[in-house]
Motif scaffolding. Structure first.
Motif, PDB file in Angstrom:
ATOM      1  N   LEU A  72      15.637  -5.332 134.630  1.00 33.26           N
ATOM      2  CA  LEU A  72      16.338  -6.018 133.546  1.00 33.26           C
ATOM      3  C   LEU A  72      15.464  -7.075 132.874  1.00 33.26           C
ATOM      4  CD1 LEU A  72      18.880  -6.451 131.869  1.00 33.26           C
ATOM      5  CD2 LEU A  72      19.738  -7.949 133.682  1.00 33.26           C
ATOM      6  N   GLU A  73      14.753  -7.863 133.655  1.00 27.99           N
ATOM      7  CA  GLU A  73      13.933  -8.926 133.061  1.00 27.99           C
ATOM      8  C   GLU A  73      12.875  -8.365 132.119  1.00 27.99           C
ATOM      9  OE1 GLU A  73      12.687 -11.125 136.487  1.00 27.99           O
ATOM     10  OE2 GLU A  73      14.582 -12.225 136.563  1.00 27.99           O
ATOM     11  N   THR A  81      17.844  -7.908 120.758  1.00 30.50           N
ATOM     12  CA  THR A  81      19.296  -8.032 120.710  1.00 30.50           C
ATOM     13  C   THR A  81      19.864  -7.601 122.057  1.00 30.50           C
ATOM     14  OG1 THR A  81      19.270  -7.504 118.349  1.00 30.50           O
ATOM     15  CG2 THR A  81      21.386  -7.305 119.488  1.00 30.50           C
ATOM     16  N   LEU A  82      20.805  -8.371 122.571  1.00 31.12           N
ATOM     17  CA  LEU A  82      21.474  -8.062 123.829  1.00 31.12           C
ATOM     18  C   LEU A  82      22.962  -7.931 123.568  1.00 31.12           C
ATOM     19  CD1 LEU A  82      21.587  -7.881 126.960  1.00 31.12           C
ATOM     20  CD2 LEU A  82      21.768 -10.388 126.962  1.00 31.12           C
ATOM     21  N   ILE A  83      23.515  -6.827 123.998  1.00 31.27           N
ATOM     22  CA  ILE A  83      24.962  -6.620 123.931  1.00 31.27           C
ATOM     23  C   ILE A  83      25.451  -6.523 125.369  1.00 31.27           C
ATOM     24  CG2 ILE A  83      26.817  -5.072 123.220  1.00 31.27           C
ATOM     25  CD1 ILE A  83      25.057  -4.309 120.808  1.00 31.27           C
ATOM     26  N   GLU A 144      20.403 -15.379 130.889  1.00 32.23           N
ATOM     27  CA  GLU A 144      20.530 -16.749 130.403  1.00 32.23           C
ATOM     28  C   GLU A 144      19.378 -17.192 129.501  1.00 32.23           C
ATOM     29  OE1 GLU A 144      20.753 -20.791 132.735  1.00 32.23           O
ATOM     30  OE2 GLU A 144      22.512 -19.521 133.106  1.00 32.23           O
ATOM     31  N   GLY A 145      18.180 -16.844 129.822  1.00 29.85           N
ATOM     32  CA  GLY A 145      17.037 -17.286 129.030  1.00 29.85           C
ATOM     33  C   GLY A 145      16.659 -16.349 127.898  1.00 29.85           C
ATOM     34  N   PHE A 146      17.486 -15.361 127.615  1.00 27.95           N
ATOM     35  CA  PHE A 146      17.162 -14.388 126.576  1.00 27.95           C
ATOM     36  C   PHE A 146      17.020 -15.082 125.224  1.00 27.95           C
ATOM     37  CE2 PHE A 146      18.518 -11.162 123.409  1.00 27.95           C
ATOM     38  CZ  PHE A 146      17.446 -10.306 123.575  1.00 27.95           C
ATOM     39  N   ALA A 147      15.918 -14.806 124.541  1.00 23.17           N
ATOM     40  CA  ALA A 147      15.597 -15.520 123.305  1.00 23.17           C
ATOM     41  C   ALA A 147      16.180 -14.874 122.048  1.00 23.17           C
ATOM     42  CB  ALA A 147      14.078 -15.616 123.155  1.00 23.17           C
ATOM     43  N   GLY A 148      16.637 -13.638 122.135  1.00 25.77           N
ATOM     44  CA  GLY A 148      17.152 -12.947 120.953  1.00 25.77           C
ATOM     45  C   GLY A 148      18.634 -13.204 120.727  1.00 25.77           C
ATOM     46  N   ARG A 149      19.218 -12.367 119.886  1.00 20.27           N
ATOM     47  CA  ARG A 149      20.652 -12.464 119.595  1.00 20.27           C
ATOM     48  C   ARG A 149      21.453 -11.893 120.761  1.00 20.27           C
ATOM     49  NH1 ARG A 149      19.793  -9.772 113.869  1.00 20.27           N
ATOM     50  NH2 ARG A 149      18.586  -8.534 115.302  1.00 20.27           N
TER      51      ARG A 149
END
Length: 183
Positions: A72-73, A81-83, A144-149
């Motif tokens: 995942l990382e 983008t993360l949904i 948590e640290g995801f930088a995108g939308r």
């Protein structure tokens, strides 16, 4: 929106959402289950799986569905983008059960590798039942640290509204440049 990652508990509808988004956007569709499982429900070795993930995420554009927390990382690092389909356990259990019963013995050709027919699998069902308690927190920490939308949906109806909005934007030719989906 060129590299879209869709995650959530098994049975949440990740593959269905991915298909719908791929149809709207024209982005290539990647079902991780199809790339992970070998015929007869055999697991790949870790090195082969990591190499496959690298090949998949290095593509310039994709809509990718699946959890596989061990990778995942890496997928998050390359997604824009993360949904996250964050649905109640009862709904996911119901959907997995319905899918199993209606498809038992048949292969979901678009989602799984050949030689992986639908089957009843107690360990998998236990994983779905315990996902929120045992796995969700770890996945949330990784996200948590995801930088995108980030788009998190807690009900299928909210996801449907989002997908319909994307479809309307695409029909109005406001995709992908002018249109920014709402959070």
């Amino acid at each position: 929106m060129k590299r879209v990652l869709i995650v959530g508990c098994p049975g949440a509808g990740k593959s269905t959402a991915a298909r719908q988004l791929a149809e709207i956007t024209g982005l290539p569709l990647v079902h991780l289950d199809r790339h992970y499982w070998l015929p007869g429900w055999q697991r790949p070795d870790s090195a082969s799986w990591r190499e496959e993930i690298e090949n998949l995420v290095s593509q310039p554009a994709w809509i990718m569905d699946g959890n596989y927390s061990g990778t995942l990382e890496r997928r998050l690092a390359l997604a824009d983008t993360l949904i996250h389909l964050d649905y109640p356990t009862w709904l996911c259990v119901w959907r997995v059960s319905r899918r199993t019963v209606s498809g038992i013995g048949r292969n979901r050709h678009d989602e799984l590798a050949p030689g992986c027919p639908e089957r009843f699998d107690w360990p998998f069902l236990r994983f779905v039942i315990s996902y929120r308690k045992r796995q969700r927190g770890r996945d949330m920490a990784r996200m948590e640290g995801f930088a995108g939308r980030v788009f998190r949906f807690t009900s299928p109806s909210d996801l449907s509204v989002f997908i319909e909005g994307l479809g309307q934007a695409a029909r109005k030719k406001k995709w992908p440049g002018e249109f920014e989906p709402r959070r």
